[in-house]
Design an enzyme around this catalytic site. Structure first.
Site, PDB file in Angstrom:
ATOM      1  N   GLU A  94     155.957 -32.727 -56.563  1.00  0.00           N
ATOM      2  CA  GLU A  94     156.833 -33.715 -56.325  1.00  0.00           C
ATOM      3  C   GLU A  94     155.797 -35.263 -56.500  1.00  0.00           C
ATOM      4  O   GLU A  94     154.562 -35.258 -56.333  1.00  0.00           O
ATOM      5  CB  GLU A  94     157.308 -33.635 -55.297  1.00  0.00           C
ATOM      6  CG  GLU A  94     158.518 -32.812 -55.183  1.00  0.00           C
ATOM      7  CD  GLU A  94     159.001 -32.389 -53.684  1.00  0.00           C
ATOM      8  OE1 GLU A  94     160.301 -32.096 -53.765  1.00  0.00           O
ATOM      9  OE2 GLU A  94     158.470 -32.716 -52.807  1.00  0.00           O
ATOM     10  N   CYS A 107     152.998 -42.371 -55.301  1.00  0.00           N
ATOM     11  CA  CYS A 107     152.220 -41.228 -54.404  1.00  0.00           C
ATOM     12  C   CYS A 107     151.987 -40.039 -55.235  1.00  0.00           C
ATOM     13  O   CYS A 107     153.091 -39.506 -55.663  1.00  0.00           O
ATOM     14  CB  CYS A 107     153.206 -41.011 -53.113  1.00  0.00           C
ATOM     15  SG  CYS A 107     152.256 -40.019 -52.027  1.00  0.00           S
ATOM     16  N   CYS A 114     148.650 -26.715 -50.542  1.00  0.00           N
ATOM     17  CA  CYS A 114     147.294 -27.166 -50.001  1.00  0.00           C
ATOM     18  C   CYS A 114     146.847 -26.087 -48.962  1.00  0.00           C
ATOM     19  O   CYS A 114     147.449 -25.450 -48.166  1.00  0.00           O
ATOM     20  CB  CYS A 114     147.400 -28.500 -49.047  1.00  0.00           C
ATOM     21  SG  CYS A 114     146.081 -28.943 -48.371  1.00  0.00           S
ATOM     22  N   CYS A 118     147.469 -28.242 -42.296  1.00  0.00           N
ATOM     23  CA  CYS A 118     147.554 -29.014 -41.097  1.00  0.00           C
ATOM     24  C   CYS A 118     148.705 -28.747 -40.516  1.00  0.00           C
ATOM     25  O   CYS A 118     149.893 -28.467 -41.096  1.00  0.00           O
ATOM     26  CB  CYS A 118     147.344 -30.567 -41.503  1.00  0.00           C
ATOM     27  SG  CYS A 118     145.930 -31.051 -42.203  1.00  0.00           S
ATOM     28  N   CYS A 121     152.435 -30.668 -41.289  1.00  0.00           N
ATOM     29  CA  CYS A 121     152.415 -31.116 -42.862  1.00  0.00           C
ATOM     30  C   CYS A 121     153.289 -29.942 -43.709  1.00  0.00           C
ATOM     31  O   CYS A 121     152.656 -28.739 -43.582  1.00  0.00           O
ATOM     32  CB  CYS A 121     151.047 -31.350 -43.491  1.00  0.00           C
ATOM     33  SG  CYS A 121     150.986 -31.646 -45.368  1.00  0.00           S
ATOM     34  N   CYS A 342     155.946 -38.964 -46.373  1.00  0.00           N
ATOM     35  CA  CYS A 342     154.700 -38.354 -46.387  1.00  0.00           C
ATOM     36  C   CYS A 342     154.921 -37.110 -45.614  1.00  0.00           C
ATOM     37  O   CYS A 342     155.771 -36.935 -44.584  1.00  0.00           O
ATOM     38  CB  CYS A 342     153.833 -39.123 -45.316  1.00  0.00           C
ATOM     39  SG  CYS A 342     153.474 -40.650 -45.626  1.00  0.00           S
TER      40      CYS A 342
HETATM   41  N1  SAH Z   1     145.655 -34.172 -48.171  1.00  0.00           N
HETATM   42  C1  SAH Z   1     145.436 -35.397 -48.012  1.00  0.00           C
HETATM   43  C2  SAH Z   1     146.325 -36.263 -48.972  1.00  0.00           C
HETATM   44  C3  SAH Z   1     147.821 -36.034 -48.778  1.00  0.00           C
HETATM   45  S1  SAH Z   1     148.717 -35.929 -47.252  1.00  0.00           S
HETATM   46  C4  SAH Z   1     145.404 -35.868 -46.754  1.00  0.00           C
HETATM   47  O1  SAH Z   1     145.773 -35.179 -45.737  1.00  0.00           O
HETATM   48  O2  SAH Z   1     144.888 -37.036 -46.444  1.00  0.00           O
HETATM   49  C5  SAH Z   1     148.952 -37.595 -47.105  1.00  0.00           C
HETATM   50  C6  SAH Z   1     149.214 -38.274 -45.982  1.00  0.00           C
HETATM   51  O3  SAH Z   1     150.394 -37.755 -45.237  1.00  0.00           O
HETATM   52  C7  SAH Z   1     148.196 -37.860 -44.806  1.00  0.00           C
HETATM   53  O4  SAH Z   1     147.608 -38.725 -44.024  1.00  0.00           O
HETATM   54  C8  SAH Z   1     148.947 -36.742 -44.104  1.00  0.00           C
HETATM   55  O5  SAH Z   1     148.215 -36.453 -42.728  1.00  0.00           O
HETATM   56  C9  SAH Z   1     150.393 -37.433 -43.765  1.00  0.00           C
HETATM   57  N2  SAH Z   1     151.331 -36.385 -43.408  1.00  0.00           N
HETATM   58  C10 SAH Z   1     151.240 -35.106 -43.605  1.00  0.00           C
HETATM   59  N3  SAH Z   1     152.508 -34.511 -43.209  1.00  0.00           N
HETATM   60  C11 SAH Z   1     153.072 -35.574 -42.504  1.00  0.00           C
HETATM   61  C12 SAH Z   1     154.436 -35.701 -41.885  1.00  0.00           C
HETATM   62  N4  SAH Z   1     155.050 -34.405 -41.751  1.00  0.00           N
HETATM   63  N5  SAH Z   1     154.581 -36.995 -41.498  1.00  0.00           N
HETATM   64  C13 SAH Z   1     153.911 -37.757 -41.543  1.00  0.00           C
HETATM   65  N6  SAH Z   1     152.844 -37.848 -42.322  1.00  0.00           N
HETATM   66  C14 SAH Z   1     152.327 -36.645 -42.682  1.00  0.00           C
HETATM   67 FE1  SF4 Z   2     146.795 -30.626 -47.054  1.00  0.00          FE
HETATM   68 FE2  SF4 Z   2     148.923 -31.732 -45.714  1.00  0.00          FE
HETATM   69 FE3  SF4 Z   2     146.631 -31.497 -44.375  1.00  0.00          FE
HETATM   70 FE4  SF4 Z   2     146.776 -33.264 -46.360  1.00  0.00          FE
HETATM   71  S1  SF4 Z   2     147.935 -33.136 -44.386  1.00  0.00           S
HETATM   72  S2  SF4 Z   2     145.123 -31.757 -46.021  1.00  0.00           S
HETATM   73  S3  SF4 Z   2     148.054 -32.190 -47.801  1.00  0.00           S
HETATM   74  S4  SF4 Z   2     147.868 -29.573 -45.359  1.00  0.00           S
END
Ligand code: SAH
Ligand code: SF4
Length: 375
Positions: A94, A107, A114, A118, A121, A342
């Site tokens: 996406e 974006c 991934c 996390c 996420c 995000c």
């Molecule tokens: N992997 C990289 C980039 C992609 S994630 C990273 O982690 O930085 C982009 C941003 O979205 C990151 O700051 C991530 O922590 C945030 N993010 C992920 N899941 C989210 C959620 N459910 N609500 C708000 N932000 C989120």
């Molecule tokens: Fe991967 Fe999501 Fe963590 Fe970014 S926030 S490193 S996309 S698992």
């Protein structure tokens, strides 16, 4: 695409010149072709009218221009666009476009899924499938630019900024992401300024140091917790690259240009990392570290297990940081009605070996098993 054909979207300008040399053509023609591909958004080599017929015929034989296929295009009521794109192997990714008054931010995704898992996420929840190719990464910019320039349909908006904040950890697909970002910055392609291309990372220290050497783009760090215990839980890669080491790298990341500062992202999770004590710990952690902080209200997804912090908690958190002199903003949630915010990006991963597919299979099996039991 036959086996020998090269996808021109894979090539940076140097690569394009080398490819032309291989084709027994003048390397300088590469600049013209590069402009046709990226500035004019041309996918048909025959339309490159300032090239000789002979060169076009040679190219038609040896090259293609092939971006991912658009499966769907959704528009949020706030103007945000989300494209679901299908890759050659059936996987989907996406890409999101966020229009604002004075800019338009794209974006971009860097991986299918991934591996870093996390806890808040949804991309992390689906597991890792594979890295995107250069053509698949820059192809997202190519597609968005083409779609947005179709007057009347999308109001003739432009991509002025790119954030590598879509699906995946960009630093774990280092070489391809760096090449794609080079194309974003190239004046013969998208010509974006280095301040308008931002790479977001969860903090892969060795690759951050490598990036510093080879790319001038802006940096965002996904912090999300002010101490190792909590960050180990939310961002498990912290166990490998803990906060002390991470902050030391961040501190002088732009040492030769002190006006440029990394951004720190902090997702606001109700009752988890949004308390007064967390704000105070964050103030301590940021002491002597230049940078601005983006508080991101958590975007929910099914079975997330977290809730978005209450507006009062976010305001209180922000106030504590600001009172301590930290430049802190609360990021507006955009596109959440089309799951474009995000952390809501999931695509539709079709690789059967990935975790989410296995989970789905497991759910179906459990359902079948319980039906059998009930029957
Ligand atoms: N992997 C990289 C980039 C992609 S994630 C990273 O982690 O930085 C982009 C941003 O979205 C990151 O700051 C991530 O922590 C945030 N993010 C992920 N899941 C989210 C959620 N459910 N609500 C708000 N932000 C989120
Ligand atoms: Fe991967 Fe999501 Fe963590 Fe970014 S926030 S490193 S996309 S698992």
């Amino acid at each position: 695409m036959s086996v020998e054909q090269v996808n021109l979207l894979e090539l940076d300008r140097e690569g394009m010149a080398a490819f032309l040399e291989e084709c027994d053509e003048a390397p300088y023609r590469g600049d013209q072709i590069f402009k046709w591909v990226h500035q004019q958004g041309v996918s048909d080599i025959n339309l490159m009218t300032n090239l000789s017929k002979k060169l076009r015929e040679n190219l038609l034989e040896k090259a293609v221009i092939k971006a991912p296929a658009i499966v769907s295009e959704k528009q949020s009521k706030d103007g945000t666009f989300k494209w679901l794109l299908k890759l050659d192997d059936g996987n989907c990714i996406e890409t999101v476009y966020i229009p604002e008054d004075n800019r338009g931010t794209l974006c971009v995704s860097s991986q299918v899924g991934c591996a870093l898992n996390c806890s808040f996420c949804s991309t992390g929840k689906q597991g890792f499938s594979r890295n995107l190719t250069v053509a698949e990464i820059i192809g997202q910019v190519w597609i968005a630019t083409r779609q947005l320039s179709q007057e009347g349909t999308l109001h003739d908006r432009q991509v002025t900024n790119v954030v590598m904040m879509g699906m995946g950890e960009p630093l774990l697909n280092f070489d391809r992401v760096v090449t794609a970002m080079e194309i974003m910055l190239d004046d013969f392609a998208y010509g974006l300024s280095k301040r308008r291309v931002t790479l977001s990372t969860s903090g892969i220290i060795p690759e951050m140091l490598r990036l510093k050497e080879v790319s001038p783009v802006a940096l965002a760090i996904s912090l999300h917790a002010p101490n190792d215990e909590l960050r180990n839980e939310l961002v498990p890669i912290n166990k490998k690259y803990p906060l002390k080491q991470l902050m030391a790298v961040c501190k002088d990341y732009f040492e030769d240009d002190p006006r440029r500062m990394p951004t720190y992202e902090y997702v606001m999770l109700d009752g988890v990392n949004d308390q007064v004590e967390h704000a105070r710990q964050l103030v301590k952690l940021m002491r002597g570290v230049p940078g601005k902080i983006n508080l991101i209200p958590f975007n929910p997804f099914p079975f997330a297990g977290y809730k978005r912090s209450k507006p009062e908690a976010i305001a209180r958190f922000q106030q504590i940081l600001q009172d301590a002199g930290l430049n802190t903003i609360v990021r507006k949630t955009r596109g959440d009605d089309i799951d474009a915010a995000c952390g809501q990006l999931v695509g539709q991963v079709q690789d059967r070996t990935n975790r989410s597919a296995q989970n789905q299979l497991r759910v179906i099996k459990i359902q079948q098993a319980s039906q059998v039991a009930e029957g």
